[in-house]
Each structure stands twice: as C-alpha cells, then as structure tokens.
Scaffold this motif. Structure first.
Motif, PDB file in Angstrom:
ATOM      1  N   VAL A  13     -44.808 -32.313  61.461  1.00  0.00           N
ATOM      2  CA  VAL A  13     -45.452 -31.195  60.823  1.00  0.00           C
ATOM      3  C   VAL A  13     -45.798 -30.126  61.852  1.00  0.00           C
ATOM      4  O   VAL A  13     -45.577 -29.044  61.593  1.00  0.00           O
ATOM      5  N   LYS A  14     -46.320 -30.545  62.900  1.00  0.00           N
ATOM      6  CA  LYS A  14     -46.804 -29.694  64.032  1.00  0.00           C
ATOM      7  C   LYS A  14     -45.461 -29.025  64.570  1.00  0.00           C
ATOM      8  O   LYS A  14     -45.672 -27.918  64.600  1.00  0.00           O
ATOM      9  N   GLU A  15     -44.434 -29.643  64.373  1.00  0.00           N
ATOM     10  CA  GLU A  15     -43.004 -29.023  64.978  1.00  0.00           C
ATOM     11  C   GLU A  15     -42.253 -28.393  64.196  1.00  0.00           C
ATOM     12  O   GLU A  15     -41.226 -27.898  64.410  1.00  0.00           O
ATOM     13  N   ASN A  16     -42.616 -28.426  62.790  1.00  0.00           N
ATOM     14  CA  ASN A  16     -42.191 -27.767  61.730  1.00  0.00           C
ATOM     15  C   ASN A  16     -40.462 -28.237  61.389  1.00  0.00           C
ATOM     16  O   ASN A  16     -39.587 -27.617  61.131  1.00  0.00           O
ATOM     17  N   ASP A  17     -40.589 -29.548  61.680  1.00  0.00           N
ATOM     18  CA  ASP A  17     -39.299 -30.258  61.340  1.00  0.00           C
ATOM     19  C   ASP A  17     -39.319 -30.870  60.192  1.00  0.00           C
ATOM     20  O   ASP A  17     -39.740 -31.976  59.699  1.00  0.00           O
ATOM     21  N   TYR A  18     -38.910 -30.117  59.168  1.00  0.00           N
ATOM     22  CA  TYR A  18     -38.831 -30.283  57.704  1.00  0.00           C
ATOM     23  C   TYR A  18     -38.100 -31.815  57.428  1.00  0.00           C
ATOM     24  O   TYR A  18     -38.253 -32.465  56.629  1.00  0.00           O
ATOM     25  N   PRO A  19     -36.782 -32.034  58.065  1.00  0.00           N
ATOM     26  CA  PRO A  19     -36.042 -32.994  57.681  1.00  0.00           C
ATOM     27  C   PRO A  19     -36.752 -34.400  58.004  1.00  0.00           C
ATOM     28  O   PRO A  19     -36.782 -35.314  57.249  1.00  0.00           O
ATOM     29  N   THR A  20     -37.371 -34.307  59.306  1.00  0.00           N
ATOM     30  CA  THR A  20     -38.110 -35.679  59.522  1.00  0.00           C
ATOM     31  C   THR A  20     -39.162 -35.968  58.589  1.00  0.00           C
ATOM     32  O   THR A  20     -39.795 -36.914  58.498  1.00  0.00           O
ATOM     33  N   GLN A  21     -40.010 -34.635  58.281  1.00  0.00           N
ATOM     34  CA  GLN A  21     -41.041 -34.748  57.430  1.00  0.00           C
ATOM     35  C   GLN A  21     -40.561 -35.517  56.057  1.00  0.00           C
ATOM     36  O   GLN A  21     -41.097 -36.489  55.618  1.00  0.00           O
ATOM     37  N   VAL A  22     -39.478 -35.280  55.613  1.00  0.00           N
ATOM     38  CA  VAL A  22     -38.989 -35.976  54.481  1.00  0.00           C
ATOM     39  C   VAL A  22     -38.423 -37.367  54.689  1.00  0.00           C
ATOM     40  O   VAL A  22     -38.856 -38.339  53.812  1.00  0.00           O
ATOM     41  N   GLU A  23     -37.816 -37.534  55.740  1.00  0.00           N
ATOM     42  CA  GLU A  23     -37.583 -38.849  56.311  1.00  0.00           C
ATOM     43  C   GLU A  23     -38.739 -39.855  56.379  1.00  0.00           C
ATOM     44  O   GLU A  23     -38.658 -41.128  55.785  1.00  0.00           O
ATOM     45  N   MET A  24     -39.728 -39.474  56.866  1.00  0.00           N
ATOM     46  CA  MET A  24     -40.885 -40.136  57.261  1.00  0.00           C
ATOM     47  C   MET A  24     -41.570 -40.453  55.970  1.00  0.00           C
ATOM     48  O   MET A  24     -42.213 -41.340  55.876  1.00  0.00           O
ATOM     49  N   GLN A  25     -41.408 -39.829  54.924  1.00  0.00           N
ATOM     50  CA  GLN A  25     -42.050 -39.893  53.463  1.00  0.00           C
ATOM     51  C   GLN A  25     -41.766 -41.325  53.113  1.00  0.00           C
ATOM     52  O   GLN A  25     -42.262 -42.076  52.455  1.00  0.00           O
ATOM     53  N   TRP A  26     -40.198 -41.468  53.236  1.00  0.00           N
ATOM     54  CA  TRP A  26     -39.796 -42.830  52.815  1.00  0.00           C
ATOM     55  C   TRP A  26     -40.558 -43.784  53.487  1.00  0.00           C
ATOM     56  O   TRP A  26     -40.995 -44.949  52.939  1.00  0.00           O
ATOM     57  N   PHE A  27     -40.656 -43.491  54.815  1.00  0.00           N
ATOM     58  CA  PHE A  27     -41.256 -44.908  55.752  1.00  0.00           C
ATOM     59  C   PHE A  27     -42.839 -44.957  55.476  1.00  0.00           C
ATOM     60  O   PHE A  27     -43.315 -45.910  55.462  1.00  0.00           O
ATOM     61  N   ILE A  28     -43.390 -43.759  54.924  1.00  0.00           N
ATOM     62  CA  ILE A  28     -44.665 -43.852  54.685  1.00  0.00           C
ATOM     63  C   ILE A  28     -44.871 -44.864  53.350  1.00  0.00           C
ATOM     64  O   ILE A  28     -45.889 -45.510  53.325  1.00  0.00           O
ATOM     65  N   SER A  29     -44.199 -44.652  52.374  1.00  0.00           N
ATOM     66  CA  SER A  29     -44.300 -45.480  51.026  1.00  0.00           C
ATOM     67  C   SER A  29     -43.651 -46.910  51.386  1.00  0.00           C
ATOM     68  O   SER A  29     -44.386 -47.777  50.949  1.00  0.00           O
ATOM     69  N   GLU A  30     -42.899 -46.926  52.311  1.00  0.00           N
ATOM     70  CA  GLU A  30     -42.502 -48.304  52.580  1.00  0.00           C
ATOM     71  C   GLU A  30     -43.591 -49.148  53.329  1.00  0.00           C
ATOM     72  O   GLU A  30     -43.904 -50.377  53.190  1.00  0.00           O
ATOM     73  N   GLN A  31     -44.656 -48.377  54.159  1.00  0.00           N
ATOM     74  CA  GLN A  31     -45.612 -49.187  54.892  1.00  0.00           C
ATOM     75  C   GLN A  31     -46.645 -49.354  53.876  1.00  0.00           C
ATOM     76  O   GLN A  31     -47.488 -50.405  54.247  1.00  0.00           O
ATOM     77  N   VAL A  32     -46.754 -48.826  52.667  1.00  0.00           N
ATOM     78  CA  VAL A  32     -47.805 -48.867  51.736  1.00  0.00           C
ATOM     79  C   VAL A  32     -47.231 -50.499  51.247  1.00  0.00           C
ATOM     80  O   VAL A  32     -48.066 -51.519  51.187  1.00  0.00           O
ATOM     81  N   GLU A  33     -46.084 -50.673  50.969  1.00  0.00           N
ATOM     82  CA  GLU A  33     -45.524 -51.942  50.302  1.00  0.00           C
ATOM     83  C   GLU A  33     -45.721 -53.003  51.344  1.00  0.00           C
ATOM     84  O   GLU A  33     -46.101 -54.218  51.269  1.00  0.00           O
ATOM     85  N   GLU A  34     -45.364 -52.837  52.562  1.00  0.00           N
ATOM     86  CA  GLU A  34     -45.434 -53.850  53.878  1.00  0.00           C
ATOM     87  C   GLU A  34     -46.852 -54.274  54.022  1.00  0.00           C
ATOM     88  O   GLU A  34     -47.040 -55.659  54.157  1.00  0.00           O
ATOM     89  N   GLU A  35     -47.842 -53.413  53.857  1.00  0.00           N
ATOM     90  CA  GLU A  35     -49.254 -53.904  54.148  1.00  0.00           C
ATOM     91  C   GLU A  35     -49.480 -54.635  52.888  1.00  0.00           C
ATOM     92  O   GLU A  35     -50.415 -55.567  52.939  1.00  0.00           O
ATOM     93  N   LYS A  36     -49.171 -54.143  51.840  1.00  0.00           N
ATOM     94  CA  LYS A  36     -49.458 -55.009  50.507  1.00  0.00           C
ATOM     95  C   LYS A  36     -48.990 -56.434  50.581  1.00  0.00           C
ATOM     96  O   LYS A  36     -49.775 -57.288  50.365  1.00  0.00           O
ATOM     97  N   ASN A  37     -47.790 -56.438  50.823  1.00  0.00           N
ATOM     98  CA  ASN A  37     -47.353 -57.783  50.791  1.00  0.00           C
ATOM     99  C   ASN A  37     -47.789 -58.581  51.777  1.00  0.00           C
ATOM    100  O   ASN A  37     -48.313 -59.840  51.430  1.00  0.00           O
ATOM    101  N   ALA A  38     -47.939 -58.206  53.207  1.00  0.00           N
ATOM    102  CA  ALA A  38     -48.585 -59.028  54.051  1.00  0.00           C
ATOM    103  C   ALA A  38     -50.002 -59.369  53.794  1.00  0.00           C
ATOM    104  O   ALA A  38     -50.421 -60.425  53.854  1.00  0.00           O
ATOM    105  N   GLY A  39     -50.646 -58.407  53.415  1.00  0.00           N
ATOM    106  CA  GLY A  39     -52.151 -58.595  52.842  1.00  0.00           C
ATOM    107  C   GLY A  39     -52.530 -59.594  51.761  1.00  0.00           C
ATOM    108  O   GLY A  39     -53.256 -60.544  51.804  1.00  0.00           O
ATOM    109  N   GLY A  40     -51.369 -59.552  50.854  1.00  0.00           N
ATOM    110  CA  GLY A  40     -51.170 -60.282  49.479  1.00  0.00           C
ATOM    111  C   GLY A  40     -51.182 -61.874  50.117  1.00  0.00           C
ATOM    112  O   GLY A  40     -51.788 -63.026  49.625  1.00  0.00           O
TER     113      GLY A  40
END
Ligand code: FEO
Length: 166
Positions: free
Chosen positions: A109-136
C-alpha cells in the motif's frame, strides 16, 4: 516493473513459506516417530500447502519481471514435548506468518503496488483459514488431555484430511 522494496519483501516471504514447509515436514517426522500416522498425514499435506504458497509467490515475482533471490532455510525444530505442544507451535507459527503477510500488504500500500495488494488479499484470507484450522486442533487437543484413546481417535480423524494444496 516491481517495486524493489516489495520485491525484497516478497523474496523474504518465499523463504518464510519454504521454512514453514520444512517445519511441517519435521513435525510429520515427529508424528511418525510417536506412531501417530494421522497427524503425520496432516503435516505432510501442510508441507505441500506451504510449498505451494512459496511457489505462488515465486511465480508472482517472476510474472512481475522481478528477481528471485532464494535465501537459506534454517534447520527446523525436530522434537516436541507432546502433540499438544507441537500444535501450540503450529498456531504460534501461523500467527507469525499472518503478521508477515499483513506487513507485506502494508508495504505494498505504501509503495502503491496494486498487483501485490491484490495478491496479498489471497494470502490474508488464507491466513484466516490457517489460524482457524490450527486453533481448532489446539482446542481438540485440550479436550483430549492425557487420554491416549481420545488421541488415537483424533489421529484417525486427522488421517482423513483431504485439503488439497492451494
Ligand atoms: Fe503459508 Fe501456513 O501459511
């Protein structure tokens, strides 16, 4: 062209994902050594998933015309006090990875790198799943306590994990 600071951070994240894969492979070996094949199966799949995450970032850097600079991967921890303690470490590890992903997003965001922001959104959602699975699983292991029969039942359940590497 990819921003150089983002490129550097993505290379560091490639290393973090391969390190995660290596850690889970080490945990798979530990699970095999204590005769918990279901847990080992879960860890093997997790190893594949983390490898896929690393390769996804690897391909992303290349697709953006960036430079891949692979880093060394440290020796992972090889033994654990118990399956419960091991899963506490899985959860803590995933929380750490979440923090790294969030930092990468903030940098893009700081560097105005829009493609990386989009790519990171996938990883952000994935981490929600990862923490949920491990926490469960941490919660289930709390219920298991010292009962070896409950642990064996959970092991059987873990052995049917079907999640594909993504
Ligand atoms: Fe690739 Fe488990 O985070």
């Amino acid at each position: 062209m990819i921003n150089k600071n983002v490129e550097e951070a993505l290379n560091v994240q490639v290393q973090a994902e391969f390190s995660s894969a290596y850690l889970y492979l080490s945990m798979a070996a530990y699970c095999e050594s204590i005769s918990l094949p279901g847990f080992a199966h879960w860890m093997r799949l997790q190893h594949e998933e983390e490898t896929a995450h690393a390769l996804r970032l690897f391909n992303f850097v290349i697709d953006r015309g960036g430079h891949i600079d692979l880093r060394a991967i440290e020796k992972p921890v090889g033994s654990f006090e118990s399956p419960h303690k091991m899963f506490d470490e899985v959860l803590a590890h995933e929380q750490l990875i979440t923090e790294k992903i969030h930092n990468l997003y903030a940098l893009s965001v700081k560097e105005n790198d829009y493609p990386t922001q989009v790519e990171m959104q996938w990883f952000i959602s994935e981490q929600v799943e990862e923490e949920k699975n491990a926490g469960g699983i941490v919660e289930q292991l709390k219920f298991v306590g010292d009962s070896s029969s409950a642990l064996l039942m959970l092991d059987r359940e873990m052995g049917v994990r079907l999640t594909e590497a993504k």
